[in-house]
Motif scaffolding. Structure first.
Motif, mmCIF file in Angstrom:
data_model
loop_
_atom_site.group_PDB
_atom_site.id
_atom_site.type_symbol
_atom_site.label_atom_id
_atom_site.label_comp_id
_atom_site.label_asym_id
_atom_site.label_seq_id
_atom_site.Cartn_x
_atom_site.Cartn_y
_atom_site.Cartn_z
ATOM 1 N N THR A 132 66.165 -57.877 -16.543
ATOM 2 C CA THR A 132 65.787 -58.024 -17.952
ATOM 3 C C THR A 132 65.384 -56.706 -18.601
ATOM 4 N N ILE A 133 64.696 -55.858 -17.871
ATOM 5 C CA ILE A 133 64.241 -54.588 -18.442
ATOM 6 C C ILE A 133 65.367 -53.566 -18.480
ATOM 7 N N GLY A 134 66.289 -53.651 -17.515
ATOM 8 C CA GLY A 134 67.429 -52.749 -17.529
ATOM 9 C C GLY A 134 67.169 -51.405 -16.885
ATOM 10 N N GLU A 135 66.101 -51.303 -16.108
ATOM 11 C CA GLU A 135 65.810 -50.074 -15.379
ATOM 12 C C GLU A 135 65.616 -50.398 -13.897
ATOM 13 N N LYS A 136 65.814 -49.391 -13.076
ATOM 14 C CA LYS A 136 65.515 -49.547 -11.663
ATOM 15 C C LYS A 136 64.005 -49.581 -11.489
ATOM 16 N N ILE A 137 63.499 -50.594 -10.833
ATOM 17 C CA ILE A 137 62.067 -50.745 -10.579
ATOM 18 C C ILE A 137 61.887 -50.951 -9.084
ATOM 19 N N GLU A 138 60.971 -50.225 -8.495
ATOM 20 C CA GLU A 138 60.781 -50.333 -7.052
ATOM 21 C C GLU A 138 59.333 -50.096 -6.651
ATOM 22 N N ILE A 139 58.978 -50.640 -5.508
ATOM 23 C CA ILE A 139 57.673 -50.375 -4.914
ATOM 24 C C ILE A 139 57.833 -49.168 -4.005
ATOM 25 N N LYS A 140 57.089 -48.106 -4.276
ATOM 26 C CA LYS A 140 57.198 -46.918 -3.441
ATOM 27 C C LYS A 140 56.255 -46.980 -2.248
ATOM 28 N N ARG A 141 54.976 -47.319 -2.523
ATOM 29 C CA ARG A 141 53.984 -47.323 -1.441
ATOM 30 C C ARG A 141 52.994 -48.466 -1.617
ATOM 31 N N VAL A 142 52.470 -48.902 -0.499
ATOM 32 C CA VAL A 142 51.405 -49.904 -0.462
ATOM 33 C C VAL A 142 50.393 -49.454 0.580
ATOM 34 N N ALA A 143 49.122 -49.613 0.291
ATOM 35 C CA ALA A 143 48.080 -49.282 1.270
ATOM 36 C C ALA A 143 47.019 -50.371 1.266
ATOM 37 N N ARG A 144 46.421 -50.572 2.430
ATOM 38 C CA ARG A 144 45.346 -51.561 2.583
ATOM 39 C C ARG A 144 44.229 -50.910 3.386
ATOM 40 N N VAL A 145 43.025 -50.994 2.872
ATOM 41 C CA VAL A 145 41.853 -50.399 3.530
ATOM 42 C C VAL A 145 40.826 -51.493 3.786
ATOM 43 N N GLU A 146 40.290 -51.520 4.998
ATOM 44 C CA GLU A 146 39.236 -52.466 5.347
ATOM 45 C C GLU A 146 38.017 -51.697 5.840
ATOM 46 N N ALA A 147 36.857 -52.036 5.317
ATOM 47 C CA ALA A 147 35.604 -51.375 5.679
ATOM 48 C C ALA A 147 34.458 -52.226 5.150
ATOM 49 N N PRO A 148 33.224 -51.971 5.610
ATOM 50 C CA PRO A 148 32.089 -52.732 5.067
ATOM 51 C C PRO A 148 32.029 -52.690 3.539
ATOM 52 N N VAL A 149 32.346 -51.516 2.972
ATOM 53 C CA VAL A 149 32.403 -51.344 1.521
ATOM 54 C C VAL A 149 33.714 -50.640 1.176
ATOM 55 N N VAL A 150 34.440 -51.174 0.223
ATOM 56 C CA VAL A 150 35.658 -50.505 -0.246
ATOM 57 C C VAL A 150 35.555 -50.318 -1.758
ATOM 58 N N ALA A 151 35.675 -49.064 -2.193
ATOM 59 C CA ALA A 151 35.639 -48.748 -3.613
ATOM 60 C C ALA A 151 37.034 -48.362 -4.077
ATOM 61 N N ALA A 152 37.415 -48.863 -5.256
ATOM 62 C CA ALA A 152 38.711 -48.522 -5.845
ATOM 63 C C ALA A 152 38.475 -47.769 -7.141
ATOM 64 N N TYR A 153 39.332 -46.790 -7.399
ATOM 65 C CA TYR A 153 39.232 -46.033 -8.643
ATOM 66 C C TYR A 153 40.622 -45.724 -9.153
ATOM 67 N N LEU A 154 40.847 -45.983 -10.444
ATOM 68 C CA LEU A 154 42.113 -45.678 -11.092
ATOM 69 C C LEU A 154 41.886 -44.642 -12.180
ATOM 70 N N HIS A 155 42.813 -43.698 -12.278
ATOM 71 C CA HIS A 155 42.645 -42.615 -13.252
ATOM 72 C C HIS A 155 43.907 -42.443 -14.088
ATOM 73 N N LYS A 156 43.730 -42.326 -15.395
ATOM 74 C CA LYS A 156 44.839 -42.055 -16.304
ATOM 75 C C LYS A 156 44.954 -40.553 -16.529
#
Length: 275
Positions: A132-156
Motif C-alpha cells: 500500500t505504501i509503495g516502498e520497501k519496508i524492513e526490520i533491520k534489528r531487534v534487541a531484547r534486554v532482561e534485568a531487574p530494571v530496564v530503562a528505555a530512551y528514544l531520541h529525535k
C-alpha cells in the motif's frame, strides 16, 4: 467525471499511506469506492514487492518498550523520510513492536514469523505495508534486554522525524539512574560495557597505531610506553561505557556515577537508524 472528492483522496491516502497519483488512479478504477480502491492498491502494490527488494532503506525509526524487567528495541526501515514520518508508518512500527514484546523475539528473523493478535505474521504486516505504501519496508534489528530494571530512551535527531536513536539499559538499582545512563548512551554511543569486552586484537591494533604515531611524531624512546598507554586509555574512554565521562557530570565516569547511586549496569543496546 470522477465519482469521488478531495476528502476521499485524503482519506484513502491516510488509510493506506499510498502516493497521491496511485490513490487517484485507484479511485478512478474503482469509481470512487474506497474499499475497492484499497484492494486495487494492495494488488498492484503486491506485484511490485519483488521489484523493491533491491532498493536501499536508509530512513525509518526506532521503537522501544520497557517494563517488568524486560526491554525491547526494534529498528524499522523504509526508503524515504516522507514515509518515515507518516502516521501509517508509525502505526506499523507500533504494531510490530507490540508483537516483538508479546512474542519475546530477540532478532529480526524470529520477529518476522511471530504472529499478532489478528493472526497475521509480522512478515505479512510488512508485505501489506510494502504494497500500500509503495516502498520497501524492513526490520533491520531487534534487541531484547532482561534485568531487574530496564530503562528505555528514544531520541529525535530532527524535530520533523520520529525517533532515530533508541537505547535500552539493563541495571539493578535506581530506575532514574538507569534512564540517565540510557540518555548518556544515546549521546555518546559507547560500543561496549567493560574494557574486558574489547577484543584483544582491537587493543593490540590500538597499541600498534599509537606506537607508530608516536614514533612518526619523533617522541623520545623513554616516553613511548607512557604515550602508548595514554592513547590506548583514550580509546577506552571513547568507546567503553564505564570509562566514559558521564554526560551530566563530566568530572566523573559512568562507572563512578553508577557506583555512587548503588547501581550495577548489566548491559545496554543502542540503535541508530541506518547505522
Amino acid at each position: 467525471m470522477a465519482n469521488y472528492t478531495a476528502a476521499d483522496i485524503k482519506a484513502l491516502r491516510e488509510s493506506t499511506g499510498a502516493g497521491m497519483l496511485d490513490v487517484k488512479k485507484a479511485l478512478d478504477e474503482a469509481d470512487g469506492d474506497q474499499a475497492k480502491a484499497t484492494d486495487i492498491l494492495r494488488v498492484k502494490g503486491q506485484k511490485g514487492v519483488s521489484k523493491r527488494e533491491g532498493r536501499t532503506t536508509e530512513n525509518g525509526l526506532v521503537a522501544a518498550s520497557a517494563g517488568d524487567g524486560v526491554g525491547t528495541l526494534v529498528e524499522l526501515l523504509c526508503e524515504t523520510d516522507f514515509v518515515a514520518k507518516s502516521a501509517k508508518f508509525g502505526d506499523l512500527a507500533d504494531a510490530v513492536l507490540k508483537v516483538a514484546v508479546s512474542s519475546g523475539a530477540a532478532d529480526a528473523e524470529s520477529l518476522l514469523v511471530a504472529t499478532g493478535e489478528d493472526g497475521k505474521t509480522v512478515k505479512e504486516l510488512l508485505d501489506d505495508a510494502n504494497a500500500t505504501i509503495g516502498e520497501k519496508i524492513e526490520i533491520k534489528r531487534v534487541a531484547r534486554v532482561e534485568a531487574p530494571v530496564v530503562a528505555a530512551y528514544l531520541h529525535k535527531t530532527s524535530p520533523d522525524l520520529p525517533a532515530q536513536i533508541g537505547v535500552l539499559v539493563g541495571a539493578s538499582g535506581s530506575e532514574q539512574t538507569a534512564r540517565d545512563v540510557a540518555m548518556h548512551v544515546a549521546a555518546f554511543s559507547p560500543t561496549v560495557l567493560h574494557r574486558d569486552d574489547v577484543d584483544e586484537e582491537t587493543v593490540a591494533n590500538e597499541r600498534r597505531v599509537a606506537e607508530a604515531t608516536a614514533r612518526e611524531e619523533g617522541k623520545p624512546e623513554q616516553a613511548l610506553q607512557r604515550i602508548i598507554e595514554g592513547r590506548v586509555n583514550g580509546y577506552f574512554k571513547e568507546n567503553v561505557l564505564h570509562d566514559q565521562p558521564f554526560a551530566k557530570e563530566p568530572k566523573k565516569t559512568v562507572a563512578k556515577v553508577a557506583d555512587e547511586a548503588g547501581v550495577q549496569i548489566v548491559n545496554f543496546v543502542r540503535f541508530k537508524v541506518g547505522v
